[in-house]
Design a protein around this motif. Structure first.
Motif, PDB file in Angstrom:
ATOM      1  N   LYS A   8      61.845 -65.585  17.839  1.00 38.71           N
ATOM      2  CA  LYS A   8      61.583 -65.984  19.223  1.00 38.71           C
ATOM      3  C   LYS A   8      60.392 -66.927  19.276  1.00 38.71           C
ATOM      4  N   LYS A   9      59.354 -66.617  18.511  1.00 40.51           N
ATOM      5  CA  LYS A   9      58.162 -67.460  18.480  1.00 40.51           C
ATOM      6  C   LYS A   9      58.497 -68.855  17.928  1.00 40.51           C
ATOM      7  N   CYS A  10      59.325 -68.898  16.908  1.00 43.81           N
ATOM      8  CA  CYS A  10      59.747 -70.192  16.349  1.00 43.81           C
ATOM      9  C   CYS A  10      60.513 -71.008  17.380  1.00 43.81           C
ATOM     10  N   TYR A  11      61.412 -70.360  18.102  1.00 40.63           N
ATOM     11  CA  TYR A  11      62.184 -71.042  19.141  1.00 40.63           C
ATOM     12  C   TYR A  11      61.252 -71.582  20.223  1.00 40.63           C
ATOM     13  N   GLN A  12      60.265 -70.789  20.622  1.00 42.15           N
ATOM     14  CA  GLN A  12      59.350 -71.208  21.679  1.00 42.15           C
ATOM     15  C   GLN A  12      58.397 -72.299  21.212  1.00 42.15           C
TER      16      GLN A  12
END
Length: 79
Positions: A8-12
């Motif tokens: 999720k952090k990578c996507y954000q």
């Protein structure tokens, strides 16, 4: 294996403008975990972004998609 929070952090981290202009997100040697997490995440990720995800199981498949002279692959992976 990376956790769901990490993904999720990578996507954000990908700026919205980059996500819009992204042609493809190629995942090489996808594990069942990555495919499962992405499948579970579908309701929370835009349909356009999900459609840009491509799974590649071999480096030969990757070579058909992008020119390999622009890709730096470690020797241990090539073996």
């Amino acid at each position: 294996m990376p956790g769901i929070g990490w993904l999720k952090k990578c996507y954000q981290m990908i700026d919205r403008r980059l996500r819009k202009n992204l042609k493809a997100l190629i995942i090489v040697h996808p594990s069942w975990f990555i495919r499962t997490v992405l499948a579970i995440s579908r309701p929370f990720i835009s349909v356009k972004f999900i459609s840009k995800i491509q799974y590649v199981h071999t480096l030969d498949e990757l070579e058909h998609i992008i020119p390999m002279e622009h890709v730096q692959i470690p020797v241990c992976i090539l073996q």
